[in-house]
Design a protein around this motif. Structure first.
Motif, mmCIF file in Angstrom:
data_model
loop_
_atom_site.group_PDB
_atom_site.id
_atom_site.type_symbol
_atom_site.label_atom_id
_atom_site.label_comp_id
_atom_site.label_asym_id
_atom_site.label_seq_id
_atom_site.Cartn_x
_atom_site.Cartn_y
_atom_site.Cartn_z
ATOM 1 N N LEU A 63 -2.022 3.670 -2.739
ATOM 2 C CA LEU A 63 -2.142 5.032 -2.899
ATOM 3 C C LEU A 63 -3.192 5.355 -1.875
ATOM 4 O O LEU A 63 -2.836 6.358 -1.127
ATOM 5 N N ALA A 64 -4.415 4.915 -2.010
ATOM 6 C CA ALA A 64 -5.643 5.416 -1.025
ATOM 7 C C ALA A 64 -5.246 4.846 0.209
ATOM 8 O O ALA A 64 -5.398 5.817 1.064
ATOM 9 N N ALA A 69 -3.819 6.957 5.848
ATOM 10 C CA ALA A 69 -3.027 6.497 7.009
ATOM 11 C C ALA A 69 -2.345 7.840 7.249
ATOM 12 O O ALA A 69 -2.061 8.153 8.649
ATOM 13 N N ALA A 70 -2.003 8.882 6.576
ATOM 14 C CA ALA A 70 -1.684 10.158 6.820
ATOM 15 C C ALA A 70 -2.654 11.277 6.809
ATOM 16 O O ALA A 70 -2.348 12.429 6.721
ATOM 17 N N ARG A 71 -3.745 11.092 6.738
ATOM 18 C CA ARG A 71 -4.864 12.032 6.801
ATOM 19 C C ARG A 71 -4.900 12.728 8.032
ATOM 20 O O ARG A 71 -4.633 12.452 9.042
ATOM 21 N N GLY A 72 -4.829 14.178 7.695
ATOM 22 C CA GLY A 72 -4.851 15.196 8.906
ATOM 23 C C GLY A 72 -3.123 15.567 8.816
ATOM 24 O O GLY A 72 -2.877 16.357 9.856
ATOM 25 N N GLU A 73 -2.252 14.915 8.476
ATOM 26 C CA GLU A 73 -1.028 15.229 8.708
ATOM 27 C C GLU A 73 -0.410 15.680 7.027
ATOM 28 O O GLU A 73 -0.880 15.471 6.201
ATOM 29 N N THR A 98 0.147 15.282 -2.333
ATOM 30 C CA THR A 98 0.734 15.762 -1.396
ATOM 31 C C THR A 98 1.503 16.925 -1.105
ATOM 32 O O THR A 98 1.927 17.797 -0.167
ATOM 33 N N GLY A 99 2.106 17.121 -2.343
ATOM 34 C CA GLY A 99 3.032 18.194 -2.615
ATOM 35 C C GLY A 99 4.482 17.836 -1.978
ATOM 36 O O GLY A 99 5.374 18.611 -1.830
#
Length: 294
Positions: A63-64, A69-73, A98-99
């Protein structure tokens, strides 16, 4: 005769982000087993507004890694090929973080409640959005088409990324090994039909949830079809030779595989036997399998 050749050259390091193409990244979960190979691959599709395919098992480290990997997205969608416990459980926590909207075919049949193999069923997974065969999902720079492929599991979907002619195949087609077909939810007739469906498509690369990708997908599908047909013929011949129970058939035709996989082999053998029964070639009476005499 088509030879089925497997590719087990897969050196991906768990937790790292691999850029596979302009629109696809891969992150491997560290959950290796005889059934998952080196682990479950999650795929990130797109840039800025992304979808994640097969979030994987309940695993804090994975999960982390996905969130990093999707940080900022913005993760808009979480796509699940099927609800085995190495594919779908992390969807709930990823959604909470993330929603994103979870997407899948839907729940498995109630008859699978007692099914237990290494990758057992995640009955808690209930997608926010149901997708049926041929339906599409539009992202910022990607288009996903659902391809219904029951057989390995009754709710199995492949997801086609139209912009790259790539197909996320989950466990339906893998390059490192054959898929386990485990009744009651797994069904060999459906699996064979789903393979033929993929044969009719024009995908250029398969991205399975376990092991390496495959650039010659039609050759792989043809090999899998031939393999299943030969395996079914071998099972039928064992009954012709006098074998009457699954354990005897497995010992005879799976002598060259790891004994740890004999349980899975027995399930696939059962699936083939059920297919032979559907064809009217074999019958089962009191746990004994025998030929249908004509």
């Amino acid at each position: 005769m088509t030879t089925l050749e497997f590719d087990r050259d897969f050196k991906t390091v768990p937790g790292t982000v691999e850029q596979l193409s302009p629109l696809v990244r891969r992150v491997l979960c560290n959950n290796p087993s005889p059934f998952t190979f080196t682990g479950t691959s999650s795929f990130i599709v797109g840039r800025d507004q992304v979808a994640i395919v097969d979030p994987g098992p309940e695993d804090d480290t994975h999960l982390a890694a996905l969130l990093a990997a999707a940080r900022g997205e913005t993760v808009t969608h979480i796509l699940v090929t099927h609800s085995h416990a190495d594919h779908s459980p992390l969807a709930a926590r990823l959604k909470l973080a993330t929603g994103a909207t979870t997407v899948g075919f839907g729940a498995v049949a109630a008859s699978t409640q007692g099914l237990r193999i290494d990758a057992s069923v995640d009955h808690a997974f209930k997608p926010d959005r149901l997708m049926g065969h041929g339906e599409t999902l539009l992202g910022q720079d990607w288009t996903i088409e659902a391809v219904f492929t029951p057989g390995h599991m009754s709710n199995h979907l492949c997801f086609a990324l139209r912009e790259e002619k790539a197909l996320f195949t989950g466990d339906h087609v893998m390059a490192w090994a054959t898929s386990v077909i485990a009744p009651p939810d797994g069904n060999m007739a459906q699996y064979m039909a789903s393979l033929r469906l993929l044969w009719e498509r024009d995908d250029e690369i398969y991205l399975p949830a376990h092991g390496p990708s495959r650039r010659d997908p039609k050759l792989l599908v043809r090999g899998l079809l031939a393999h299943r047909q030969m395996r079914e013929a071998a099972i039928f011949n064992r009954i012709l030779e006098g074998d009457k129970v699954i354990a005897d058939i497995v010992r005879a035709i799976y002598a060259d595989i790891d004994p740890k996989l004999h349980g899975a082999a027995a399930l696939s053998t059962l699936a083939h036997l059920e297919h032979l029964i559907e064809q009217g070639r074999v019958r089962r009476r009191d746990g004994i399998y025998e030929l249908v005499k004509t």
